[in-house]
Write a protein that holds these residues in place. Structure first.
Motif, PDB file in Angstrom:
ATOM      1  N   THR A 159      -6.301   0.265   6.606  1.00 32.89           N
ATOM      2  CA  THR A 159      -7.161   1.325   6.072  1.00 32.89           C
ATOM      3  C   THR A 159      -7.085   2.623   6.863  1.00 32.89           C
ATOM      4  N   ARG A 218      -8.017  -4.452   6.886  1.00 29.88           N
ATOM      5  CA  ARG A 218      -8.729  -3.408   7.645  1.00 29.88           C
ATOM      6  C   ARG A 218      -7.788  -2.660   8.575  1.00 29.88           C
ATOM      7  N   LYS A 219      -6.726  -3.340   9.050  1.00 33.86           N
ATOM      8  CA  LYS A 219      -5.729  -2.664   9.875  1.00 33.86           C
ATOM      9  C   LYS A 219      -5.033  -1.555   9.097  1.00 33.86           C
ATOM     10  N   ALA A 276      -8.748  -9.264   2.776  1.00 30.04           N
ATOM     11  CA  ALA A 276      -9.545  -8.040   2.934  1.00 30.04           C
ATOM     12  C   ALA A 276      -9.822  -7.781   4.411  1.00 30.04           C
ATOM     13  N   LYS A 277     -10.025  -8.849   5.184  1.00 28.59           N
ATOM     14  CA  LYS A 277     -10.258  -8.676   6.623  1.00 28.59           C
ATOM     15  C   LYS A 277      -9.000  -8.179   7.322  1.00 28.59           C
TER      16      LYS A 277
END
Length: 166
Positions: free
Chosen positions: A79, A76-77, A72-73
């Protein structure tokens, strides 16, 4: 030519040479070039010798150890162009339920010819190849992202995307 002119020219050249030598000597005294003792820190640079390649871990093992939270971290790229809500296309197609879905089959999204020509589904191997280098896996794709270099990051993102599907 007058002998006085020759004397003045010679004195000017020799005087400049003397100033140059004395300036070099003074500079050496002020700023020592040689080391005194051990350095307090050292800067490592890449050597000319090729390093031994690390043993590559099979991707299946990385998938078994993949973290949804880390994925999930890293996601973020993504999104900036992709949404995870079903049917919410943006610059890129929505990615809810992408794992196992046929390639180029998100409803309401117009895919490039590079992906429309691909058969199969977005399984782990296909997603790994595409996320590593989209332009190499599907030459001509409109996805401008360069890819994820680390296999661990790719495994984490795939695990995250797989967790989104109910």
């Amino acid at each position: 030519m007058d002998s006085m002119i020759i004397t003045k020219v010679a004195a000017g050249v020799l005087g400049a040479w003397l100033v140059f030598l004395l300036g070099g000597w003074a500079g050496e005294e002020l700023y020592h070039a040689e080391m005194h003792g051990e350095p307090s820190y050292s800067i490592e640079v890449a050597s000319a010798e090729p390093e031994e390649a690390e043993e590559e871990v099979p991707f299946e093992e990385l998938m078994a150890q993949a973290s949804v939270d880390d994925g999930a971290k890293v996601f973020r790229k993504c999104t900036a162009c992709h949404k995870v809500e079903p049917g919410a296309n943006a610059t890129g197609p929505y990615l809810h339920g992408v794992v196992g879905r046929d390639i180029a089959s998100a409803d309401g999204y117009e895919y490039s010819g590079a992906l429309q020509g691909k058969d199969g589904a977005w399984d782990t191997a296909a997603l790994n190849g595409f996320l590593e280098a989209p332009g190499d896996w599907a030459p001509g794709t409109t996805m401008g992202f360069a890819g994820l270099n680390k296999p661990e990051d790719r495994a984490d993102v795939i695990a995250y995307l797989d967790s989104l599907d109910d």
